[in-house]
Motif scaffolding. Structure first.
Motif: not given
Length: 277
Positions: A160-165
Motif C-alpha cells: 500500500v505504501r509503495l503504490c501510494k508513492e
C-alpha cells in the motif's frame, strides 16, 4: 463487476493451449483467466494479440502472472536486470493482449533491512515504468502480489505504501498468502480498509486455501501448500459477504489445486447471496 476464473488453462480443458483454455472458461460461464508465464515468457506478441481478440469476443477478463524467478531486491546487478526483463517481457505480452495487470512476487529481503528492500523495489519500479513509457506501453499496471513468507518483501502495508508513492503500481491481494503470513488470521474488512486510500477502480486478487507453518518471528507464519477452498482456510464466506457489502469491483483468480472447480464454487456462493453475473 465481479470477475472469477482460474490461474491458467482450466484442468477440464481438452485443448491445453491458452486459446483452448479461454474457450473452456467461457463454456463454464466464468469471466476471467490469468495467463501463467511462471516458467518463462514463451508467448509471442502476435499470439498475445490473438488471445486478446478471443478474450474480448468471449468477454473474459485477462491478467498475466510473470515468471517466478524475480527478485527486485537482489544486490546482484545481473539478477536484478534479468528480473526486470522477465517482468517487462510479461508486460509487453499483457499490452498486446489488452490485459490490464501483470502480477509478480517482488522479491526477498535477503541480507537487506525491510526499508532497504523497499527502496530497491521502488527504484526498480521507477526504472521499469520509464522503460514501459519508452516502449509505448500504456494501460498496464505493475501488480505487486502480497507474499506468503516472512522472508519475502510483500506485506500488505509495504505494498500500500509503495503504490501510494508510485503511480502505475497496484497491489494484488493474495488472501491465502496474508492468511499464512499472519499465522492463520485474516480480517477482510481491515484489508479493504487499508486499500481504500489507493482509490483503486478495480482490485485484482488471488484466492485458495492454504496450509501454513509457524515462522521464527512471533505471531507470523509461512505458506506451505495450496489446498482446495473446501478446507476453508482462510474462510470463504466472510470474503464473499464483504465483497458484496462493499460493492467492490474485483477480480478473484482461483489458485486452488482444482482451479476452475473452485471458481465455480465461488460463483455459486456469490449467486446464493443474490449477485447475478
Amino acid at each position: 463487476m465481479i470477475y472469477l476464473g482460474p490461474a491458467g488453462v482450466p484442468i477440464s480443458s481438452k485443448d491445453r493451449s491458452t486459446l483452448g483454455g479461454l474457450r473452456r472458461v467461457a463454456e463454464l460461464k466464468l469471466n476471467a483467466m490469468e495467463i501463467e508465464f511462471v516458467r518463462g515468457v514463451a508467448m509471442s506478441n502476435q499470439t498475445a494479440e490473438e488471445v486478446g481478440r478471443l478474450a474480448r469476443e468471449l468477454k473474459v477478463e485477462l491478467s498475466v502472472h510473470c515468471p517466478y524467478f524475480i527478485n527486485l531486491c537482489s544486490t546482484d546487478k545481473r539478477k536484478l536486470e534479468a528480473s526486470k526483463k522477465r517482468i517487462l517481457d510479461s508486460v509487453e505480452r499483457c499490452y498486446h493482449m489488452g490485459a490490464r495487470i501483470a502480477v509478480f512476487h517482488p522479491g526477498f529481503y535477503g541480507s537487506l533491512t525491510p526499508e532497504a528492500a523497499y527502496e530497491m523495489v521502488k527504484e526498480a519500479d521507477r526504472d521499469m515504468l520509464d522503460r514501459m513509457k519508452s516502449m509505448g506501453i500504456k494501460g498496464v499496471a505493475l501488480g505487486h502480489e502480497t507474499t506468503g513468507k516472512v522472508s519475502a518483501f510483500g506485506s500488505l502495508e509495504e505494498l500500500v505504501r509503495l503504490c501510494k508513492e508510485i503511480r502505475g503500481c497496484e497491489p494484488v491481494v493474495d488472501f491465502a498468502h496474508l492468511w499464512a503470513r499472519n499465522a492463520g488470521k485474516i480480517d477482510y474488512g481491515r484489508i479493504f480498509d487499508q486499500l481504500e486510500p489507493l482509490k483503486l477502480k478495480h482490485l485484482h486478487t488471488h484466492f485458495t486455501s492454504m496450509e501454513w507453518t509457524p515462522a521464527k518471528v512471533p505471531g507470523a507464519g509461512n505458506e506451505r501448500r495450496h489446498l482446495p477452498i473446501s478446507f476453508d482456510q482462510p474462510p470463504v464466506d466472510p470474503l464473499v459477504r464483504e465483497v458484496l457489502r462493499r460493492n467492490l469491483d474485483i477480480t478473484i483468480i482461483s489458485e486452488s489445486p482444482v482451479l476452475e472447480q473452485d471458481s465455480l464454487v465461488l460463483k455459486q456462493k456469490f449467486e446464493k447471496l443474490g449477485f447475478r453475473f
